[in-house]
Motif scaffolding. Sequence first.
Motif, PDB file in Angstrom:
ATOM      1  N   TRP A 109       7.746  -1.989  -3.476  1.00 35.68           N
ATOM      2  CA  TRP A 109       8.586  -1.764  -4.986  1.00 35.68           C
ATOM      3  C   TRP A 109       9.532  -2.872  -5.445  1.00 35.68           C
ATOM      4  N   LYS A 110      10.086  -3.610  -4.238  1.00 38.69           N
ATOM      5  CA  LYS A 110      11.034  -4.607  -4.450  1.00 38.69           C
ATOM      6  C   LYS A 110      10.699  -5.699  -5.464  1.00 38.69           C
ATOM      7  N   TRP A 111       9.654  -5.774  -5.642  1.00 36.32           N
ATOM      8  CA  TRP A 111       9.021  -6.975  -6.666  1.00 36.32           C
ATOM      9  C   TRP A 111       9.088  -6.410  -8.187  1.00 36.32           C
ATOM     10  N   PHE A 112       9.155  -5.301  -8.174  1.00 38.88           N
ATOM     11  CA  PHE A 112       8.731  -4.658  -9.642  1.00 38.88           C
ATOM     12  C   PHE A 112      10.254  -3.929  -9.993  1.00 38.88           C
ATOM     13  N   GLU A 113      11.186  -4.690 -10.267  1.00 42.38           N
ATOM     14  CA  GLU A 113      12.465  -4.152 -10.765  1.00 42.38           C
ATOM     15  C   GLU A 113      12.364  -3.483 -12.075  1.00 42.38           C
ATOM     16  N   GLY A 210     -10.143 -10.547 -12.977  1.00 42.13           N
ATOM     17  CA  GLY A 210     -11.253 -11.741 -12.507  1.00 42.13           C
ATOM     18  C   GLY A 210     -10.739 -12.175 -11.115  1.00 42.13           C
ATOM     19  N   VAL A 211      -9.549 -11.530 -10.641  1.00 46.36           N
ATOM     20  CA  VAL A 211      -9.030 -11.974  -9.271  1.00 46.36           C
ATOM     21  C   VAL A 211      -9.042 -10.680  -8.438  1.00 46.36           C
ATOM     22  N   ARG A 212      -9.377 -10.983  -7.115  1.00 42.97           N
ATOM     23  CA  ARG A 212      -9.401  -9.759  -6.114  1.00 42.97           C
ATOM     24  C   ARG A 212      -8.022  -9.074  -6.219  1.00 42.97           C
ATOM     25  N   TYR A 213      -8.155  -7.574  -6.045  1.00 45.63           N
ATOM     26  CA  TYR A 213      -7.235  -6.936  -6.017  1.00 45.63           C
ATOM     27  C   TYR A 213      -6.917  -5.966  -5.113  1.00 45.63           C
ATOM     28  N   HIS A 214      -7.895  -5.097  -4.868  1.00 44.54           N
ATOM     29  CA  HIS A 214      -7.622  -3.974  -3.865  1.00 44.54           C
ATOM     30  C   HIS A 214      -7.289  -4.077  -2.315  1.00 44.54           C
ATOM     31  N   LEU A 215      -6.546  -3.534  -1.822  1.00 40.57           N
ATOM     32  CA  LEU A 215      -5.927  -3.751  -0.557  1.00 40.57           C
ATOM     33  C   LEU A 215      -6.747  -4.131   0.386  1.00 40.57           C
ATOM     34  N   ASN A 233      -1.305  -9.914  -7.347  1.00 42.78           N
ATOM     35  CA  ASN A 233      -2.348  -8.676  -7.511  1.00 42.78           C
ATOM     36  C   ASN A 233      -2.172  -7.822  -5.963  1.00 42.78           C
ATOM     37  N   MET A 234      -1.904  -8.727  -5.271  1.00 44.18           N
ATOM     38  CA  MET A 234      -1.688  -7.617  -3.693  1.00 44.18           C
ATOM     39  C   MET A 234      -0.559  -6.782  -3.966  1.00 44.18           C
ATOM     40  N   LYS A 235       0.612  -7.266  -4.344  1.00 37.08           N
ATOM     41  CA  LYS A 235       1.931  -6.602  -4.524  1.00 37.08           C
ATOM     42  C   LYS A 235       1.823  -5.398  -5.565  1.00 37.08           C
ATOM     43  N   HIS A 236       1.054  -5.907  -6.568  1.00 38.34           N
ATOM     44  CA  HIS A 236       0.672  -4.764  -7.431  1.00 38.34           C
ATOM     45  C   HIS A 236      -0.107  -3.724  -6.950  1.00 38.34           C
ATOM     46  N   ALA A 237      -1.311  -3.963  -6.164  1.00 40.09           N
ATOM     47  CA  ALA A 237      -1.968  -3.059  -5.636  1.00 40.09           C
ATOM     48  C   ALA A 237      -1.255  -2.102  -4.568  1.00 40.09           C
ATOM     49  N   SER A 238      -0.539  -2.745  -3.934  1.00 34.46           N
ATOM     50  CA  SER A 238       0.177  -2.225  -2.918  1.00 34.46           C
ATOM     51  C   SER A 238       1.127  -0.950  -3.604  1.00 34.46           C
ATOM     52  N   ALA A 239       1.926  -1.274  -4.680  1.00 34.68           N
ATOM     53  CA  ALA A 239       2.865  -0.200  -5.171  1.00 34.68           C
ATOM     54  C   ALA A 239       1.778   0.504  -6.241  1.00 34.68           C
TER      55      ALA A 239
END
Length: 442
Positions: A109-113, A210-215, A233-239
């Motif tokens: 979550w630190k990436w999504f203030e 159109g970009v890979r997403y899931h963990l 997308n990697m950080k978005h999917a993780s959160a």
Amino acid sequence: MRRLVEFSDITCIGNLRMSRNAFGKLYRILQTQEGLEDSKHVPLSSQVAMFLSILAHHKKNCIVKYDFIRSGRTVSKHFHRILNAVLRLHPLLLANPTPVPPNNSCPSWKWFEGCLGALDGMYIDVRVKAEDMARYRTRKGSIVVNVLGVCDRDMRFIYVLVGWEGSAADNRVLRDAITRPTGLKIPRGNYYLVDSGYSNSEGFLSSYRGVRYHLKEWESGNNMPQNHQDFFNMKHASARNVIERTFGLLKARWAILRSPSFYDIDDQNRIIIACCLLHNFIRQEMSVDPLETMLLMDDDGSKEVRRRGVKQDGKLSSRVWSTSEEEALLEYLREIWFWLELATNTIDVKDDVFDNFAKTLRYKSLPYYAQWCEVFGKDRAMGERGFDPIFAPRNPANTAETERSENVPVTPEYYVPTPDPSLYGDDEEFMNSFASATAKRM
């Protein structure tokens, strides 16, 4: 009752999904906040235990009346009595969203203030009348309701909207939630994480399409992010995975959500909200939830968007359309405008765009058009039974049974919050932004 709540927490959690202390606190809240009391023959503790037992194990009335040595009518009466009382506790049980602080140290979550949490749709199997099945049927043939769930970082529900038919798109359900007077409100500068099925607009942060997403696509060391879109997308999917885990824990806890029940559809929707509220209560009162540690759930959740060109099991994987492809299709449809002649049930095309493609469509008869109208014309999802916890309807047949005691102060039936308008900005401006973003995805 002694076997359920007095011997051990293991027995209590296994049968009622909460510890003995949590059960006792729920009992006191219903007694003090809602004024519920023991009936002439059934103690309040037994009423609550019957209610939780039905939700936890989806027990039928005939089983519960045998377990608690009560009549079927008594079981049904007290089930609806406790159900109505739990729904009235929504101001106490729904979580208040708190944005991610600037110095947050959580890797996800630190990436999504400023983020408040995540939202997504969830399908719950229901049982409806035969004439209503088409509206509740998904593209895979299941009869479900589309439930919008919004949760915070601690897997507690902030907002729930139930009642929309399974054929309704997620964007349509979200639009209903944000346009309700007491619906989902998003303060200025904050937002929720959503998947690519929703519009990337003010208040909602989606992933790159159109970009890979899931963990699981990053499980192997050779699949590390190659650019800024992959990394985002990697950080978005993780959160955002928190909402998938919340749905998984909710269904694992309450078996009544895993299969259709025989209650009326309105009661089924109210039961879904009650399960979400009790889920929050358990998360709040139990510091350690054994069910969460036992939950085995795929990291990618229930929805999957695969990378373009990847094949699995020898079949071409599905993917979402890119923006350029959508624009090209819309432009092509504008140039090749065709319509249906109702008099002859045939397709006709403008003369100035009559080309080789149009020749295959012009004057083509649709012999089953009338039957299609009969099958699909009245089956569009309307959301007429959609409601949130604030306006969850009571069962009119049990109104007299949910009366509060005279010595308890009577409070309004529904708690209607009055948010500060300065926090949310201009509603019209927000809706115009949301509508504009939605139109680009159509």
